[in-house]
Design an enzyme around this catalytic site. Structure first.
Site, short mmCIF file in Angstrom:
data_model
loop_
_atom_site.label_atom_id
_atom_site.label_comp_id
_atom_site.label_asym_id
_atom_site.label_seq_id
_atom_site.Cartn_x
_atom_site.Cartn_y
_atom_site.Cartn_z
N ASP A 1 0.92 -0.99 -0.04
CA ASP A 1 0.08 0.02 -0.12
C ASP A 1 0.88 1.22 -0.13
OD1 ASP A 1 -2.43 -1.37 0.01
OD2 ASP A 1 -2.48 -1.75 2.25
N LYS B 1 0.61 -7.81 -3.24
CA LYS B 1 -0.73 -7.48 -3.47
C LYS B 1 -0.52 -5.71 -3.75
CE LYS B 1 -4.11 -5.88 -0.58
NZ LYS B 1 -4.94 -4.77 -1.19
N ASP C 1 -5.44 -5.86 -6.73
CA ASP C 1 -6.67 -5.58 -6.16
C ASP C 1 -7.59 -4.42 -6.37
OD1 ASP C 1 -8.50 -5.42 -3.84
OD2 ASP C 1 -6.92 -4.94 -2.53
N LEU C 2 -8.30 -4.56 -7.64
CA LEU C 2 -8.63 -3.26 -8.20
C LEU C 2 -10.46 -3.37 -7.87
CD1 LEU C 2 -6.70 -2.96 -11.56
CD2 LEU C 2 -6.42 -1.67 -9.43
N LYS C 3 -10.77 -4.57 -7.29
CA LYS C 3 -12.32 -4.52 -6.98
C LYS C 3 -13.13 -4.02 -8.10
CE LYS C 3 -11.41 -4.10 -2.23
NZ LYS C 3 -10.04 -3.72 -2.11
N LEU C 4 -13.20 -4.64 -9.26
CA LEU C 4 -13.97 -4.44 -10.57
C LEU C 4 -15.49 -4.46 -10.14
CD1 LEU C 4 -11.28 -4.38 -12.05
CD2 LEU C 4 -12.56 -5.13 -13.88
N HIS C 5 -16.41 -3.70 -10.59
CA HIS C 5 -17.82 -3.58 -10.39
C HIS C 5 -18.41 -2.76 -11.39
CE1 HIS C 5 -21.32 -3.04 -7.13
NE2 HIS C 5 -21.55 -3.85 -8.37
N ASP C 6 -19.09 -3.12 -12.46
CA ASP C 6 -19.46 -2.43 -13.62
C ASP C 6 -20.46 -3.43 -14.37
OD1 ASP C 6 -19.86 -0.52 -15.66
OD2 ASP C 6 -18.02 0.31 -15.08
N PRO D 1 -21.73 -6.16 -17.28
CA PRO D 1 -20.78 -7.54 -17.48
C PRO D 1 -20.10 -7.05 -18.69
CG PRO D 1 -23.08 -8.01 -16.88
CD PRO D 1 -23.12 -6.48 -16.79
N THR E 1 -15.25 -4.88 4.96
CA THR E 1 -15.14 -4.82 6.19
C THR E 1 -15.44 -3.35 6.88
OG1 THR E 1 -12.78 -4.74 6.11
CG2 THR E 1 -13.67 -7.01 6.74
N ARG F 1 -2.39 -9.84 12.00
CA ARG F 1 -1.50 -9.02 13.05
C ARG F 1 -0.72 -10.06 13.97
NH1 ARG F 1 -2.63 -5.89 10.11
NH2 ARG F 1 -3.24 -3.57 10.42
N GLN G 1 -7.43 -2.19 12.08
CA GLN G 1 -8.27 -3.06 11.81
C GLN G 1 -8.82 -3.79 12.90
OE1 GLN G 1 -8.84 -4.81 8.94
NE2 GLN G 1 -6.82 -4.68 7.60
N GLY H 1 -0.10 -6.29 5.43
CA GLY H 1 0.28 -4.84 5.08
C GLY H 1 1.43 -4.43 6.12
N ARG H 2 0.98 -3.58 7.12
CA ARG H 2 1.65 -2.90 8.09
C ARG H 2 2.42 -3.82 8.84
NH1 ARG H 2 -3.30 0.69 9.32
NH2 ARG H 2 -4.34 -1.02 8.69
O1 C5P Z 1 -1.97 -3.03 6.61
P1 C5P Z 1 -2.94 -4.10 6.64
O2 C5P Z 1 -2.15 -5.39 7.13
O3 C5P Z 1 -4.11 -3.84 7.70
O4 C5P Z 1 -3.23 -4.01 5.38
C1 C5P Z 1 -4.41 -4.98 4.90
C2 C5P Z 1 -4.44 -5.37 3.58
O5 C5P Z 1 -5.96 -5.80 2.97
C3 C5P Z 1 -5.04 -3.63 2.82
O6 C5P Z 1 -4.31 -3.53 1.46
C4 C5P Z 1 -6.52 -3.40 2.84
O7 C5P Z 1 -6.94 -2.51 1.93
C5 C5P Z 1 -6.60 -5.04 2.44
N1 C5P Z 1 -7.98 -5.11 2.81
C6 C5P Z 1 -8.72 -5.63 4.27
N2 C5P Z 1 -9.63 -5.84 4.57
C7 C5P Z 1 -10.43 -6.19 3.53
C8 C5P Z 1 -10.29 -6.22 2.24
C9 C5P Z 1 -8.78 -5.68 1.72
O8 C5P Z 1 -7.92 -4.94 5.11
N3 C5P Z 1 -11.99 -6.84 3.82
#
Ligand code: C5P
Length: 231
Positions: A10, A32, A59-64, A66, A119, A181, A190, A210-211
């Site tokens: 990210d 990702k 991870d572009l999460k398409l929604h449009d 068909p 989420t 985590r 989160q 991620g983090r």
């Molecule tokens: O930094 P962290 O571990 O929280 O990153 C989680 C990654 O997963 C981020 O890129 C976040 O956008 C993605 N994500 C999420 N929850 C979702 C869908 C995607 O945390 N339900």
């Protein structure tokens, strides 16, 4: 299907992304990349990550509609992405069109997974703003079922939902799970967090981290800790 750890890159730029990945030397993690980096750097970022030896979850999460999703998916397929996603809320017709667009002439294609409910959406907001008056878990499972019947490979969900998704949609239906985590690290924004080893015991197929990796003092050690605990 091999379990794997996916690093959520990210970052706003290629420079920051490659600065992180360069620290890994010959280790080439599955990465990702999301809208931020893709829109900032353009599609070439996918080709460059592939040429550096990474598997790429786009991870572009398409929604449009068909037709638009079908055509867009063939563009993403040709970029070389290994995993792509869309919103299950786009309906089964959209998901089926996405699969058509992704499938190469030789029948191979990237993994296609669906986002069920984000989420960040609460059950209360879902009822008030979207007029979906069902328990969140039922909505998630129902969307996962739709994705499965459209022929998709899996869903993004919490590790806490992985067992129910597998029960409903078969064991081979993939659960790609963020919200990870270490027990000794901050949860940040989160809410429902899971350790890599708990995600493993709950049956997650891929964890998205991620983090806990990208902000660690030693990202390579943090990644290796995830791999040891999860894979
Ligand atoms: O930094 P962290 O571990 O929280 O990153 C989680 C990654 O997963 C981020 O890129 C976040 O956008 C993605 N994500 C999420 N929850 C979702 C869908 C995607 O945390 N339900």
């Amino acid at each position: 299907m091999k379990k794997d750890v996916i690093i959520a890159c990210d970052f706003p730029s290629k420079a920051e992304t490659f600065a992180l990945l360069d620290r890994f030397g010959s280790v080439k993690p599955f990465v990702k990349i999301g809208m931020e980096l893709f829109y900032a750097e353009g599609p070439d970022i996918v080709r460059q990550l592939k040429s550096r030896g990474h598997s790429v979850f786009l991870d572009l999460k398409l929604h449009d509609i068909p037709n638009t999703v079908r055509r867009t998916m063939s563009v993403l397929r040709d970029l070389g992405a290994d995993m792509v996603n869309l919103h299950a809320a786009g309906t089964r017709a959209m998901m089926e069109a996405a699969l058509e667009g992704l499938t190469r002439p030789d029948g191979t294609r990237p993994i296609l997974i669906a986002v069920t409910q984000l989420t960040s959406t609460s059950e209360d907001t879902m009822a008030r703003e979207l007029l979906i008056n069902a328990p969140m878990e039922d909505v998630v499972i129902h969307y996962a079922r739709n994705a499965r019947s459209a022929g998709l490979d899996g869903v993004v969900c919490s590790p806490l939902e992985a067992a129910r998704v597998h029960e409903t949609c078969t064991d081979s239906f993939l659960t790609v799970t963020p919200g990870i985590r270490f027990s000794d690290s901050a949860s940040s924004d989160q809410v429902r967090v899971t350790t890599p080893s708990l995600a493993k015991s709950l049956g997650s197929d891929y964890i998205v981290v991620g983090r806990p990796i990208t902000s660690a003092a030693d990202p390579v050690a943090a990644y290796m800790r995830c791999v040891e605990d999860f894979v």
